[in-house]
Design a protein around this motif. Sequence first.
Motif, short mmCIF file in Angstrom:
data_model
loop_
_atom_site.label_atom_id
_atom_site.label_comp_id
_atom_site.label_asym_id
_atom_site.label_seq_id
_atom_site.Cartn_x
_atom_site.Cartn_y
_atom_site.Cartn_z
N SER A 178 36.41 86.17 36.95
CA SER A 178 36.85 85.56 35.62
C SER A 178 35.77 84.66 34.87
O SER A 178 34.63 84.07 35.56
CB SER A 178 37.87 84.47 36.15
OG SER A 178 37.43 83.68 37.22
N ASN A 179 36.04 84.42 33.64
CA ASN A 179 35.09 83.31 33.12
C ASN A 179 35.28 81.99 33.50
O ASN A 179 36.69 81.75 33.57
CB ASN A 179 35.14 83.50 31.55
CG ASN A 179 34.37 84.84 31.03
OD1 ASN A 179 33.58 85.51 31.83
ND2 ASN A 179 34.81 85.33 30.00
N PHE A 180 34.50 81.15 33.57
CA PHE A 180 34.80 79.55 34.02
C PHE A 180 33.50 78.86 33.62
O PHE A 180 32.32 79.24 33.64
CB PHE A 180 35.48 79.47 35.44
CG PHE A 180 34.41 80.03 36.48
CD1 PHE A 180 33.75 78.95 37.13
CD2 PHE A 180 34.40 81.08 37.12
CE1 PHE A 180 32.71 79.18 38.00
CE2 PHE A 180 33.52 81.35 38.05
CZ PHE A 180 32.79 80.45 38.50
N ILE A 181 34.03 77.40 33.76
CA ILE A 181 32.88 76.43 33.42
C ILE A 181 33.09 75.33 34.81
O ILE A 181 34.33 75.05 34.99
CB ILE A 181 33.10 75.64 32.29
CG1 ILE A 181 33.21 76.39 30.93
CG2 ILE A 181 32.44 73.99 32.03
CD1 ILE A 181 33.46 75.54 29.62
N THR A 182 31.88 74.97 35.23
CA THR A 182 32.04 73.96 36.44
C THR A 182 31.40 72.77 35.95
O THR A 182 30.34 72.76 35.30
CB THR A 182 31.38 74.41 37.43
OG1 THR A 182 31.77 75.70 38.19
CG2 THR A 182 31.42 73.38 38.68
N ILE A 183 31.92 71.66 35.96
CA ILE A 183 31.41 70.46 35.54
C ILE A 183 31.34 69.51 36.78
O ILE A 183 31.93 69.14 37.45
CB ILE A 183 32.07 69.58 34.52
CG1 ILE A 183 32.41 70.64 33.37
CG2 ILE A 183 31.53 68.05 34.11
CD1 ILE A 183 32.94 70.27 32.22
N TYR A 184 29.82 68.85 36.84
CA TYR A 184 29.77 67.72 38.03
C TYR A 184 30.09 66.40 37.55
O TYR A 184 29.44 66.19 36.33
CB TYR A 184 28.42 67.94 38.69
CG TYR A 184 28.00 66.91 39.72
CD1 TYR A 184 28.77 66.74 40.92
CD2 TYR A 184 27.06 66.11 39.28
CE1 TYR A 184 28.34 65.56 41.67
CE2 TYR A 184 26.47 65.22 40.36
CZ TYR A 184 27.45 64.90 41.64
OH TYR A 184 27.08 64.06 42.45
N HIS A 185 30.69 65.54 38.22
CA HIS A 185 31.01 64.21 37.78
C HIS A 185 30.34 63.11 38.55
O HIS A 185 30.70 62.74 39.77
CB HIS A 185 32.42 63.88 37.55
CG HIS A 185 33.28 65.01 37.09
ND1 HIS A 185 33.17 65.02 35.62
CD2 HIS A 185 33.95 66.05 37.41
CE1 HIS A 185 33.88 65.89 35.04
NE2 HIS A 185 34.26 66.71 36.10
N PRO A 186 28.85 62.73 38.48
CA PRO A 186 28.00 61.90 39.26
C PRO A 186 28.82 60.62 39.68
O PRO A 186 28.52 60.35 40.82
CB PRO A 186 27.07 61.63 38.55
CG PRO A 186 26.88 62.64 37.27
CD PRO A 186 28.25 63.07 36.99
N HIS A 187 29.52 59.98 38.84
CA HIS A 187 30.10 58.71 39.00
C HIS A 187 31.35 58.93 40.38
O HIS A 187 31.54 57.92 41.23
CB HIS A 187 30.72 58.23 37.95
CG HIS A 187 31.80 58.72 37.45
ND1 HIS A 187 31.59 59.96 36.56
CD2 HIS A 187 33.37 58.55 37.31
CE1 HIS A 187 32.88 60.39 36.33
NE2 HIS A 187 33.83 59.69 36.50
#
Length: 286
Positions: A188-197
């Motif tokens: 699958s195509n996907f996006i991963t985002i990291y949230h430092p806070h």
Amino acid sequence: MQRLIYTIGITALMMGCSLMNKFPSENYYQFSYYRNYYQQNDSLIFEIQNPLKCPLRVSISSKDKELKQLVNLFDTITLKENSDTLLKFYFPFEKDLEINFRSVFGSLNKEIKKVTIAFPFCEGKTHKILQGYNGRYSHSTNYSRYALDFDLKVNDTICSADEGFVVGVIEDYKYGGSSKKWKNNDKSNFITIYHPHSGLFTQYVHLIHKGSFVKIGDKVRRGQAIGLSGTTGFTSVEHLHFNVLKPSYSGGLVSTEIEFCGGSLGKNLKYKDTVKNVQKESTITK
Ligand SMILES: [Zn+2]
């Protein structure tokens, strides 16, 4: 003549169907990083670079007896965001080595903060839940247990649930399907985002081919449009699979429960519930 056109029509339809379900032989990865090793005099040297704006845990393994003892000493190395490391070990054996590197997101030392996030689609939009927490169809592993499926259609806009940095993008797959081979191989195509806070990661899955608006390293705002929903990978209907994850001692990341702005708890969202994103405040209507 009419019969010929009809036959051509059927053939075209069949070709269309077979293209729709074409199982990809390629494997795409959501990020790449530099790693290398070499022997110099009596030393074995590892060079590893983390190009991402999130911590990265890298483990090294080998079937070689001497090297096995050595790598057991440090097991996993945690690299801070955008950092390099060079490890040098006494290793007086001259031999060809076969070494494998494995990387997973996140640091186990990072404290996970409790936060509320937005729904992963545009402000003002309403969507239905297609599968909730512990859904039997595909939300039953440690990695997917607290994922939610929203009824986004192909080409609907996906938005970031919180501010953060893009750390993974796959957008080169074209097809999807619901048979066993699709289930057993993630295509699958996907996006991963990291949230430092908060220390959390969010993933937005099944995007269309070339459907990402963002690339690795991009900073994103809460509510920012990041891509287009689709049907790539393991799926029987068009939808957005949305997962919130945290680093785990047992391996890479594990799915975790979340609360959405406006007080909606992910665990209370069930099949056919409607949720609305109102000015980044979210409400649930049964
Ligand atoms: Zn799902």
